[in-house]
Design an enzyme around this catalytic site. Structure first.
Site, PDB file in Angstrom:
ATOM      1  N   CYS A  94       0.872  -1.181   0.000  1.00  0.00           N
ATOM      2  CA  CYS A  94       0.000   0.000   0.000  1.00  0.00           C
ATOM      3  C   CYS A  94       0.903   1.223   0.000  1.00  0.00           C
ATOM      4  CB  CYS A  94      -0.917  -0.013   1.214  1.00  0.00           C
ATOM      5  SG  CYS A  94      -1.964   1.450   1.356  1.00  0.00           S
ATOM      6  N   CYS A 117      -5.199   5.798  -3.795  1.00  0.00           N
ATOM      7  CA  CYS A 117      -4.474   4.527  -3.716  1.00  0.00           C
ATOM      8  C   CYS A 117      -3.070   4.785  -4.230  1.00  0.00           C
ATOM      9  CB  CYS A 117      -5.169   3.455  -4.551  1.00  0.00           C
ATOM     10  SG  CYS A 117      -4.240   1.906  -4.713  1.00  0.00           S
TER      11      CYS A 117
END
Length: 278
Positions: free
Chosen positions: A84, A222
């Site tokens: 991430c 993201c």
């Protein structure tokens, strides 16, 4: 359990420290926006060697030492995620600002390998962080459909899978009006699922992006997705490398794509600390 809440361009996370178990049902409870704290995922801060000793990872990837801090990241549905990008910035901000490390440049362990980070500036609540994201590995072209609309995109592996679709003629206003929902995709091409980005064509070094994340749904940003989107937008413009400003609903980040790697730079915010009985 002590916790903190942070976000990177409004991709938000619950931060927990320690070696105690983190079962999927606890992650789901923490991330519940009505009955819990609310987040897109959980960042568990743990030494790489402790995670190895617990059997939660099978080995330490090259470049990760046992005493390195490891970002054990979980999606909001409790599933384990490989990487991430926004979470790595928030993770780096936390360990640097809380004195867990004294250096501004250090290694963060992830399931996608070792990630070099640089904390350019920080306070207890705000930071600017760069993450060396590694090469954007192009997998080829695939298709998906969402809300009744089909589109083609570039498959990109950022340690986790992405389908970044640059839609010809798409404006920022058009993108904002689109309905994002669970995509239908080629499961043979993406056997582990996929994060889907809808992207405007590159214009003056800028793109706009929205994302539907595997395991979390639509999020405000993201990090790995912005790199995949930048890679796809450059390819759409017949470019291989370049600097791209990526604007997402939660803010903006800078992505640099080179021949042998990529860098993601953007903000981190710590907005709360506390204790929970969850």
């Amino acid at each position: 359990m002590k916790f903190a809440k942070g976000h990177g361009t409004e991709n938000d996370f619950v931060i927990v420290e320690g070696t105690g178990p983190l079962p999927p049902e606890k992650v789901v409870a923490l991330c519940d926006r009505r009955a819990g704290i609310g987040a897109d995922g959980v960042l568990r801060i743990i030494r790489a060697g402790e995670l190895l000793a617990s059997g939660e990872i099978d080995e330490l990837a090259p470049g990760i030492n046992a005493d390195d801090w490891f970002m054990d990241y979980r999606n909001a549905d409790g599933s384990v995620a490989e990487m991430c990008g926004n979470g790595t910035r928030v993770f780096a901000h936390w360990v640097r600002s809380r004195g867990l490390l004294e250096e501004d440049t250090f290694t963060v362990g992830t399931r996608a390998g070792a990630k070099q980070v640089t904390v350019h500036s920080f306070s207890e609540t705000e930071a600017e962080v760069s993450v060396e994201m590694g090469p954007a590995q192009v997998l080829g072209v695939s298709t998906a459909s969402m809300a009744g609309e089909s589109f083609a995109g570039l498959g990109v592996d950022m340690g986790n899978p992405h389908l970044a679709a640059v839609i010809p003629g798409l404006t920022a206003e058009d993108l904002a009006a689109k309905r994002l929902e669970q995509p239908v995709f080629d499961a043979d091409f993406f056997p582990a699922g996929v994060n889907v980005e809808l992207v405007t064509p590159l214009c003056d070094g800028v793109i706009h992006m929205r994302v539907f994340e595997r395991g979390s749904g639509e999020t405000r940003s993201c990090g790995t997705g912005t790199v995949a989107a930048a890679c796809a937008a450059l390819a759409d413009a017949s470019q291989v490398t370049g600097h791209v400003r990526v604007i997402v609903p939660g803010g903006e980040v800078e992505v640099e794509i080179t021949e042998d790697g990529s860098t993601l730079t953007g903000p981190s915010r710590i907005v709360a600390t506390g204790e929970t009985s969850l």
